[in-house]
Design an enzyme around this catalytic site. Structure first.
Site, PDB file in Angstrom:
ATOM      1  N   ASP A  18      -4.624  10.917  -5.251  1.00 54.08           N
ATOM      2  CA  ASP A  18      -5.278   9.824  -4.526  1.00 54.08           C
ATOM      3  C   ASP A  18      -4.642   9.667  -3.162  1.00 54.08           C
ATOM      4  O   ASP A  18      -3.490  10.053  -2.956  1.00 54.08           O
ATOM      5  CB  ASP A  18      -5.084   8.509  -5.288  1.00 54.08           C
ATOM      6  CG  ASP A  18      -5.980   8.448  -6.506  1.00 54.08           C
ATOM      7  OD1 ASP A  18      -6.829   9.334  -6.649  1.00 54.08           O
ATOM      8  OD2 ASP A  18      -5.817   7.506  -7.296  1.00 54.08           O
TER       9      ASP A  18
ATOM     10  N   LYS B 145     -10.211   8.020  -2.413  1.00 53.22           N
ATOM     11  CA  LYS B 145     -10.192   6.766  -3.176  1.00 53.22           C
ATOM     12  C   LYS B 145      -9.152   5.795  -2.659  1.00 53.22           C
ATOM     13  O   LYS B 145      -8.047   5.693  -3.156  1.00 53.22           O
ATOM     14  CB  LYS B 145      -9.947   7.035  -4.669  1.00 53.22           C
ATOM     15  CG  LYS B 145     -11.204   7.347  -5.423  1.00 53.22           C
ATOM     16  CD  LYS B 145     -12.050   6.122  -5.639  1.00 53.22           C
ATOM     17  CE  LYS B 145     -13.520   6.487  -5.701  1.00 53.22           C
ATOM     18  NZ  LYS B 145     -14.372   5.614  -4.937  1.00 53.22           N
TER      19      LYS B 145
ATOM     20  N   ASP C 286      -0.007   3.142 -12.086  1.00 50.87           N
ATOM     21  CA  ASP C 286      -0.245   3.616 -13.443  1.00 50.87           C
ATOM     22  C   ASP C 286      -1.691   4.073 -13.534  1.00 50.87           C
ATOM     23  O   ASP C 286      -2.588   3.374 -13.076  1.00 50.87           O
ATOM     24  CB  ASP C 286       0.018   2.470 -14.437  1.00 50.87           C
ATOM     25  CG  ASP C 286      -0.178   2.940 -15.859  1.00 50.87           C
ATOM     26  OD1 ASP C 286       0.786   3.437 -16.448  1.00 50.87           O
ATOM     27  OD2 ASP C 286      -1.311   2.838 -16.371  1.00 50.87           O
TER      28      ASP C 286
ATOM     29  N   THR D 238       3.021   0.336 -12.371  1.00 49.91           N
ATOM     30  CA  THR D 238       1.873  -0.181 -11.636  1.00 49.91           C
ATOM     31  C   THR D 238       2.320  -1.055 -10.464  1.00 49.91           C
ATOM     32  O   THR D 238       3.439  -1.596 -10.473  1.00 49.91           O
ATOM     33  CB  THR D 238       0.934  -0.937 -12.592  1.00 49.91           C
ATOM     34  OG1 THR D 238      -0.281  -1.210 -11.916  1.00 49.91           O
ATOM     35  CG2 THR D 238       1.560  -2.237 -13.079  1.00 49.91           C
TER      36      THR D 238
ATOM     37  N   MET E  97      -6.841  -4.687  -5.056  1.00 52.09           N
ATOM     38  CA  MET E  97      -8.027  -4.497  -4.213  1.00 52.09           C
ATOM     39  C   MET E  97      -8.636  -5.844  -3.847  1.00 52.09           C
ATOM     40  O   MET E  97      -9.852  -6.032  -3.926  1.00 52.09           O
ATOM     41  CB  MET E  97      -9.057  -3.617  -4.945  1.00 52.09           C
ATOM     42  CG  MET E  97      -8.538  -2.215  -5.176  1.00 52.09           C
ATOM     43  SD  MET E  97      -9.602  -1.219  -6.228  1.00 52.09           S
ATOM     44  CE  MET E  97      -9.109  -1.762  -7.854  1.00 52.09           C
TER      45      MET E  97
HETATM   46  N1  SAH Z   1      -3.463   2.539 -10.410  1.00 47.97           N
HETATM   47  C1  SAH Z   1      -2.905   1.744  -9.341  1.00 47.97           C
HETATM   48  C2  SAH Z   1      -3.934   0.823  -8.735  1.00 47.97           C
HETATM   49  C3  SAH Z   1      -5.036   1.548  -8.027  1.00 47.97           C
HETATM   50  S1  SAH Z   1      -6.180   0.466  -7.274  1.00 47.97           S
HETATM   51  C4  SAH Z   1      -1.698   0.972  -9.872  1.00 47.97           C
HETATM   52  O1  SAH Z   1      -1.464   0.949 -11.082  1.00 47.97           O
HETATM   53  O2  SAH Z   1      -0.968   0.419  -9.083  1.00 47.97           O
HETATM   54  C5  SAH Z   1      -5.581   0.380  -5.630  1.00 47.97           C
HETATM   55  C6  SAH Z   1      -4.942  -0.972  -5.370  1.00 47.97           C
HETATM   56  O3  SAH Z   1      -3.664  -1.010  -5.935  1.00 47.97           O
HETATM   57  C7  SAH Z   1      -4.729  -1.306  -3.924  1.00 47.97           C
HETATM   58  O4  SAH Z   1      -5.900  -1.815  -3.328  1.00 47.97           O
HETATM   59  C8  SAH Z   1      -3.662  -2.357  -4.009  1.00 47.97           C
HETATM   60  O5  SAH Z   1      -4.194  -3.588  -4.400  1.00 47.97           O
HETATM   61  C9  SAH Z   1      -2.847  -1.847  -5.161  1.00 47.97           C
HETATM   62  N2  SAH Z   1      -1.669  -1.064  -4.738  1.00 47.97           N
HETATM   63  C10 SAH Z   1      -1.404   0.218  -5.016  1.00 47.97           C
HETATM   64  N3  SAH Z   1      -0.195   0.578  -4.525  1.00 47.97           N
HETATM   65  C11 SAH Z   1       0.310  -0.517  -3.940  1.00 47.97           C
HETATM   66  C12 SAH Z   1       1.537  -0.799  -3.262  1.00 47.97           C
HETATM   67  N4  SAH Z   1       2.496   0.115  -3.107  1.00 47.97           N
HETATM   68  N5  SAH Z   1       1.715  -2.053  -2.797  1.00 47.97           N
HETATM   69  C13 SAH Z   1       0.790  -2.986  -2.958  1.00 47.97           C
HETATM   70  N6  SAH Z   1      -0.373  -2.780  -3.585  1.00 47.97           N
HETATM   71  C14 SAH Z   1      -0.616  -1.555  -4.070  1.00 47.97           C
END
Ligand code: SAH
Length: 460
Positions: free
Chosen positions: A248, A270, A303, A331, A383
């Site tokens: 991603d 994505k 995650d 996550t 998001m």
């Molecule tokens: N699978 C990922 C989430 C994917 S959706 C997880 O478990 O974290 C994508 C969203 O995740 C982003 O829009 C944001 O809201 C959040 N996100 C992912 N990485 C981030 C980070 N390092 N800091 C803050 N938000 C994050």
């Protein structure tokens, strides 16, 4: 990087050491491991040097260095431990065309000799450009402990077996064969010596020849929130073995660096509302590479089971009859709460915490707003940037207090992490300031005010 590491071929080539004291002896101990033709010029050589000369391991000239002594030498060492004598050694050797190192004098040296971990023919060189000798020693000690003494023997025997192993098809199958040899089988056999290692190689080869039509496998791997140290060991190992990495956009470059050097790296988009590869195209890619026998790592931020569209990918793999496993990751919400010193759940405050998305495929995502509006509720909103104002409206409509604490964690766990303490009332303005990915923590304020950029003009 001011010093570029290389491994110099020394077989039959000349190396000069000027000086005969402790520094010279220490360098010679290293140099004698090589196949170079070594000459020492020293008026008063240490007994060790004289002994090596007597054994025919080096040529000793008992006088001060003269012009021409370093002719045809690839490298030369000034090892007098005396600035003036070493300066002379440097001038003379450089004039003869050698590149010169002055022992313990980085500024005047034209090259540096790294610390090494020697498992000949496997040699690990460690250099810090003089910045951190203690660190270099620590790294060396760690590697010494990690690389089994059998490493060199395994590599030597492997070299004699390479032609035979060419019977395996190139690519993933051949790589799996060698990986298995170096991971386990070889080490087990090493205790019984060279013949046992060779027998093991033949057995392994038979097994892998039979299995060369084995289909590939897809690991659905969580890359964590960004900090490479928040990767799991399983994720690291998967990256180490990957033939193909499909990642991603949110996956940090430092993490992609950990992928096997030969791996094909494919970015599959994505991120928020930006351009992205269609899910079908991602599924097709995974299937195509796995069918060709590759070990595919599908690398997702955080995650993979959290807002990762994982089920669609699993269905596609199942339909294609390709094996898969999920390797969980940390996550973004976990990294975000950690950064503000809070916990997601707390006795007496909230016995449940929710992971929400601000939008879904249809647009802004509906949630149980009545429940979320109650005091003490905690939710991590993914998001949520675009939907922030809309969510604020929903929550307030259901009676949430405007002063409900809300914390935004942008780029959680990364070097550019930013924490903004806000309230439900100031949420949309706080969100507007964030450029990177954000987790919105509803119902949580940073434990210590100092940890956050307080949006004073907005929050107070
Ligand atoms: N699978 C990922 C989430 C994917 S959706 C997880 O478990 O974290 C994508 C969203 O995740 C982003 O829009 C944001 O809201 C959040 N996100 C992912 N990485 C981030 C980070 N390092 N800091 C803050 N938000 C994050």
């Amino acid at each position: 990087m001011n010093h570029f590491p290389i491994f110099l071929a020394l077989e039959g080539r000349r190396v000069l050491v000027s000086g005969g004291g402790d520094a010279a002896v220490a360098k010679l101990r290293l140099l004698l491991k090589t196949t170079a033709r070594i000459t020492v010029v020293a008026e008063d050589p240490a007994p060790e040097i004289a002994a090596w000369a007597a054994e025919g391991r080096l040529t000793l000239i008992r006088r001060a260095q003269e012009p021409g002594d370093a002719l045809c030498c690839v490298i030369a060492y000034g090892a007098h431990e005396d600035a003036e004598a070493d300066g002379r050694a440097l001038r003379l050797a450089a004039a003869d065309g050698a590149i010169v190192n002055i022992v313990d004098d980085l500024a005047r040296s034209q090259f540096i000799t790294p610390a090494i971990v020697d498992r000949d023919p496997v040699v690990v060189a460690i250099g810090t450009e003089g910045a951190a000798p203690v660190l270099a020693r620590k790294i060396k000690a760690e590697l010494e402990a990690r690389l089994s003494p059998a490493t060199g023997l395994l590599a030597r025997v492997a070299k004699t077996f390479r032609k035979t192993a060419d019977a395996l098809p190139m690519g993933a199958v051949r790589r799996r064969f060698w990986a298995e040899y170096y991971d386990e089988a070889g080490h087990r056999a090493a205790a019984d010596g060279e013949d046992a290692i060779r027998a093991t190689l033949h057995e392994l080869l038979d097994t892998h020849l039979k299995a060369d039509d084995r289909p590939g496998h897809v690991d659905l791997v969580g890359a964590g929130p960004g900090d490479p140290e928040l990767l799991t060991l399983k994720a690291r190992n998967a990256l180490d073995r990957a033939d193909v990495v499909i990642h991603d956009r949110l996956v940090a470059p430092e993490i992609l660096e950990l992928a096997r050097r030969e791996a094909t790296i494919i970015e599959a988009g994505k991120e928020g509302f930006g351009p992205a590869m269609a899910q079908d195209a991602i599924n097709a890619l995974m299937v195509e590479h796995a069918r060709a026998g590759a070990h595919v790592v599908r690398l997702k931020s955080g995650d993979p089971t959290v807002f990762g569209r994982l089920d669609e990918e699993i269905e596609a793999l199942d339909q294609a009859g390709i094996g898969w496993s999920i390797l969980p990751g940390i996550t973004a919400a976990s990294a975000a709460v950690a950064s503000i010193g809070q916990s997601l759940t707390k006795r007496g405050r909230n016995g449940a915490a929710r992971l929400l998305t601000g939008h879904d495929m249809k647009g802004f995502a509906e949630q149980d707003w009545a429940q979320l509006a109650r005091p003490g509720e905690v939710a991590a909103i993914y998001m949520g940037k675009r939907a922030a104002r809309w969510m604020q409206g929903r929550l307030m409509m259901h009676g949430a207090a405007p002063v409900t604490p809300v914390t935004l964690v942008e780029n959680a766990s990364r070097a550019d992490q930013r924490i903004r303490a806000a309230t439900l009332a100031t949420l949309p303005d706080a969100v507007a300031e964030a450029a990177g990915p954000v987790v919105i923590l509803l119902g949580l304020a940073p434990r210590r005010a100092g940890e956050a950029i307080l949006n004073r003009e907005i929050a107070l």
